[in-house]
Design an enzyme around this catalytic site. Structure first.
Site, PDB file in Angstrom:
ATOM      1  N   ASP A  24      14.784 -44.972  26.464  1.00 34.66           N
ATOM      2  CA  ASP A  24      16.123 -45.137  26.169  1.00 34.66           C
ATOM      3  C   ASP A  24      17.066 -45.394  27.226  1.00 34.66           C
ATOM      4  O   ASP A  24      18.268 -45.700  26.979  1.00 34.66           O
ATOM      5  CB  ASP A  24      16.547 -43.618  25.391  1.00 34.66           C
ATOM      6  CG  ASP A  24      16.470 -42.498  26.089  1.00 34.66           C
ATOM      7  OD1 ASP A  24      15.170 -42.498  26.718  1.00 34.66           O
ATOM      8  OD2 ASP A  24      17.311 -41.841  26.702  1.00 34.66           O
ATOM      9  N   LYS A  36      31.609 -42.138  28.287  1.00 35.99           N
ATOM     10  CA  LYS A  36      30.432 -41.179  28.476  1.00 35.99           C
ATOM     11  C   LYS A  36      31.035 -39.734  28.937  1.00 35.99           C
ATOM     12  O   LYS A  36      32.105 -39.852  29.823  1.00 35.99           O
ATOM     13  CB  LYS A  36      29.653 -41.601  29.786  1.00 35.99           C
ATOM     14  CG  LYS A  36      28.112 -40.893  29.917  1.00 35.99           C
ATOM     15  CD  LYS A  36      27.393 -41.563  30.718  1.00 35.99           C
ATOM     16  CE  LYS A  36      26.320 -41.089  31.429  1.00 35.99           C
ATOM     17  NZ  LYS A  36      25.462 -41.905  32.236  1.00 35.99           N
TER      18      LYS A  36
END
Ligand code: AMP
Ligand code: MG
Length: 487
Positions: free
Chosen positions: A254, A115
């Site tokens: 999500d 990330k």
């Protein structure tokens, strides 16, 4: 990019191979000056990785995707999602990459994911980057959740990139190396469904079943069994969040996994004073994701999953809808049962104690806590002392003493087990003021407070001398706390 010194890790590229339509091969940005901030050694060992090698310069390059082992195919994953109720057909990993899957020491497949690794084709207006504070925040909170026994994605490392990132001010950039049993989300199914490719939808479902619910293949209707399994996993997960006062903050579809692991630690926070209306996230103006709304939101998200799965549930749409509605109808009772069983454990009561006795007892207690805005975590920890006949620590926290005394009398008559309570009521949670303190110091280069906080929250039930400040609520002057979407 590969080099002779690279560390050998056997990556599979199962997601990329089986679901190529939802995987864009991509590369991580090169970090100008990578520096390891924190490495999760026990997790590395669990993954079959050598912590000493991971600390070398080659190891750092692996952790941020700048050196990719032969055979690995990093990909940006496509997904859709409802964000605050509004549907976005194409979200995807805007600043993240799946490096691939590794087989851990227990033989389980685990995703290794980055990330903050740079812009991808899904980045839209974003810069693809992440900064030190929010990535360490995910590290601390996810590892605290894991230590609390709550299913979650894990954090293997945070590496500072040496690249300044423009936010409100210039901040140091970082990459988080995340580990998950998969990154399949409700939004992954929404994406496949919206593609109007039934074969893709089926392959996503088969992939999910194989990785998370292999027993579903034996069911008469495997895709319905998949939906039922996800529903049960989420009912249990959200019940566990509620019982430790965890507020996810951005429960978009999500950000809800198929595995039942907590994912995406952005504006999350732990509730201090008990109040179902508690919201910390600055972007959640309407309180959609308030503490007390989380079970309802989970159910709403599961309805979106059901919609996405409809064509697989039955050839006849009406019958498919009927099956979905019936299964979704199980969520509330599953959630309530999971919640009450664990609440009984918090109160030191055995499961044999009749729910007709415990339910009103619990409701009255929560009303007392809400009335006094009582610190949720320390109250339950103090309550075990009441079970041992030492009333004051918990009693001193509530407003209505007469009501509390009457409540304790009824509760003690059920013979609560104080030691059992101490095994399920944490002393240490990542309290907001401590997290902020640790992140601010780390952003300025001092990792000491973060390391101390990790010592406390990764053994949350084990009270230790010298850690008193990690058990205490925020000081008054900490004020109305706000969290920001972790960018
Ligand atoms: P999140 O709120 O972290 O779940 O992110 C929602 C969506 O925004 C995902 O598609 C992310 O990949 C994307 N996103 C968030 N921050 C950034 C960023 N700085 N650059 C690019 N995409 C981002
Ligand atoms: Mg997300």
């Amino acid at each position: 990019m590969s080099s002779p010194a690279q560390i050998h890790v056997a990556f599979d590229g199962r997601f990329a191979r089986e679901l190529a339509e939802m995987a864009i091969p991509w590369q991580a940005d090169e970090a100008p000056d990578p520096r390891l901030l924190v490495l999760n050694e026990p997790l590395a060992i669990e993954l079959g990785l050598d912590p000493i090698s991971l600390r070398t310069s080659e190891g750092l390059l692996l952790l941020i995707g700048n050196s990719v082992p032969d055979g690995a195919t990093p990909v940006a994953q496509a997904y859709a999602g409802h964000q605050f109720g509004g549907y976005s057909p194409r979200l995807g990993d805007g600043r993240a990459l799946l490096l691939g899957e590794v087989v851990d020491v227990d033989g389980l497949l685990r995703d290794l994911h980055l990330k903050g690794s740079g812009r991808t084709p899904f980045a839209r207006g974003g810069d693809g980057l992440a900064v030190v504070g929010p990535m360490l925040r995910e590290y601390v909170v996810s590892e605290a959740m894991n230590a609390l026994g709550i299913p979650t994605t894990r954090s293997l490392a945070v590496v500072a990139t040496g690249r300044p990132v423009q936010r409100e001010t210039l901040l140091p950039g970082a990459v988080l190396t995340r580990v998950a049993s998969s990154h399949l989300r409700v939004g992954s199914f929404q994406y496949a469904r919206a593609s109007d490719d039934l074969d893709l939808l089926r392959r996503v479902a088969d992939h999910a079943i194989a990785r998370h619910y292999p027993g579903a293949t034996k069911a008469e209707n495997p895709y319905l069994a998949l939906f039922q399994a996800v529903t049960a996993a989420q009912a249990s997960l959200v019940a566990q969040w509620m019982l430790v006062g965890f507020i996810h903050g951005v429960m978009n579809t999500d950000n809800m996994t198929i595995s039942g692991e907590t994912i995406d630690y952005g504006p999350c926070a732990f509730m201090e004073g008990f109040d179902p209306a508690t919201v910390y996230s600055s972007i959640d103006e309407a309180g959609r994701y308030a503490y007390g709304n989380q079970p309802l939101v989970a159910e709403w998200n599961l309805a979106r999953l059901a919609e996405a799965l409809l064509p697989l549930l039955h050839d006849d749409q009406e019958q498919a809808v009927a099956l979905a509605v019936e299964s979704l109808g199980e969520f509330r009772s599953q959630y309530s049962a999971a919640w009450l069983a664990r609440m009984k454990a918090k109160l030191g009561l055995l499961n044999e104690v009749d729910d007709g006795v415990t339910s009103p007892l619990v409701d009255e207690l929560l009303a007392l806590l809400q009335e006094g805005n009582v610190d949720y975590t320390s109250f339950f920890r103090n309550l075990s002392k009441s079970a041992r006949g030492q009333a004051e620590p918990a009693r001193g926290m509530v407003l209505d003493l007469a009501a509390f005394d009457a409540w304790v009398k009824r509760w003690r008559a059920l013979d609560p087990d104080a030691d059992a309570m101490d095994r399920v009521n944490p002393v240490y949670i990542p309290r907001n003021h401590l997290v902020e303190e640790a992140l601010s110091a780390a952003t300025l280069g001092d990792l000491g407070p973060l390391e101390k906080l990790l010592v406390a929250v990764t053994s949350p039930y084990d009270e230790r001398p010298g850690l008193e400040r990690y058990a205490a609520p925020a000081p008054e002057d900490f004020g109305a706390y706000r969290t920001f979407c972790g960018t």
